[in-house]
Scaffold this motif. Sequence first.
Motif, mmCIF file in Angstrom:
data_model
loop_
_atom_site.group_PDB
_atom_site.id
_atom_site.type_symbol
_atom_site.label_atom_id
_atom_site.label_comp_id
_atom_site.label_asym_id
_atom_site.label_seq_id
_atom_site.Cartn_x
_atom_site.Cartn_y
_atom_site.Cartn_z
ATOM 1 N N SER A 119 -4.839 -0.466 -11.336
ATOM 2 C CA SER A 119 -3.393 -0.690 -11.235
ATOM 3 C C SER A 119 -2.894 -1.541 -12.396
ATOM 4 N N GLU B 14 0.812 -1.223 0.000
ATOM 5 C CA GLU B 14 0.000 0.000 0.000
ATOM 6 C C GLU B 14 0.846 1.274 0.000
ATOM 7 N N GLU B 15 2.089 1.156 0.417
ATOM 8 C CA GLU B 15 2.956 2.334 0.456
ATOM 9 C C GLU B 15 3.427 2.745 -0.937
ATOM 10 N N GLU C 133 2.588 3.594 -4.963
ATOM 11 C CA GLU C 133 1.509 3.960 -5.871
ATOM 12 C C GLU C 133 1.249 2.793 -6.820
ATOM 13 N N HIS C 134 0.020 2.365 -6.905
ATOM 14 C CA HIS C 134 -0.404 1.228 -7.730
ATOM 15 C C HIS C 134 0.190 -0.093 -7.247
ATOM 16 N N HIS D 273 -2.686 0.770 -15.310
ATOM 17 C CA HIS D 273 -1.526 1.652 -15.194
ATOM 18 C C HIS D 273 -0.237 0.902 -15.522
#
Length: 138
Positions: free
Chosen positions: A61, A36-37, A39-40, A64
């Motif tokens: 995600s 979770e830390e 991005e995506h 992306h």
Amino acid sequence: MKPRITVITIGVNDLEAALRFYRDGLRFATEGIIGEELEHGAVVFIQMQPGLRLALWPRKSISHDTGVAPGPVSPTEMTLGHNVDSREEVDAVMTKAGAAGATIVKPAHDTFWGGYSGYFQDPDGHLWEVVWNPQWSG
């Protein structure tokens, strides 16, 4: 390339809801949401049999990471097969999936090829077939 699959990743709309379905409802063991830390990076890994993991990753995600625009979701693109040892086990798994929040799309039934199976959809629409194949038993 050796014909081997080590991770099957399925796209989900709500990672926390998918985690609750698979961990709390179906009782699949997992460490929960990791990454979770990043991005995506938020993802859930579920150890299946040795050498195979099921990953739950947000569709956004996946889009992306791959650069592929999300398209319409079609549950009939693939199914995930869960083979069991008896007709009774098919019924038990289908009942458990329904209680966990799955949509039973085809109740367990005798198949045209001599087995017994049923289909359910997880909360994101992924189709699972629960099947007993007498040719694969014993």
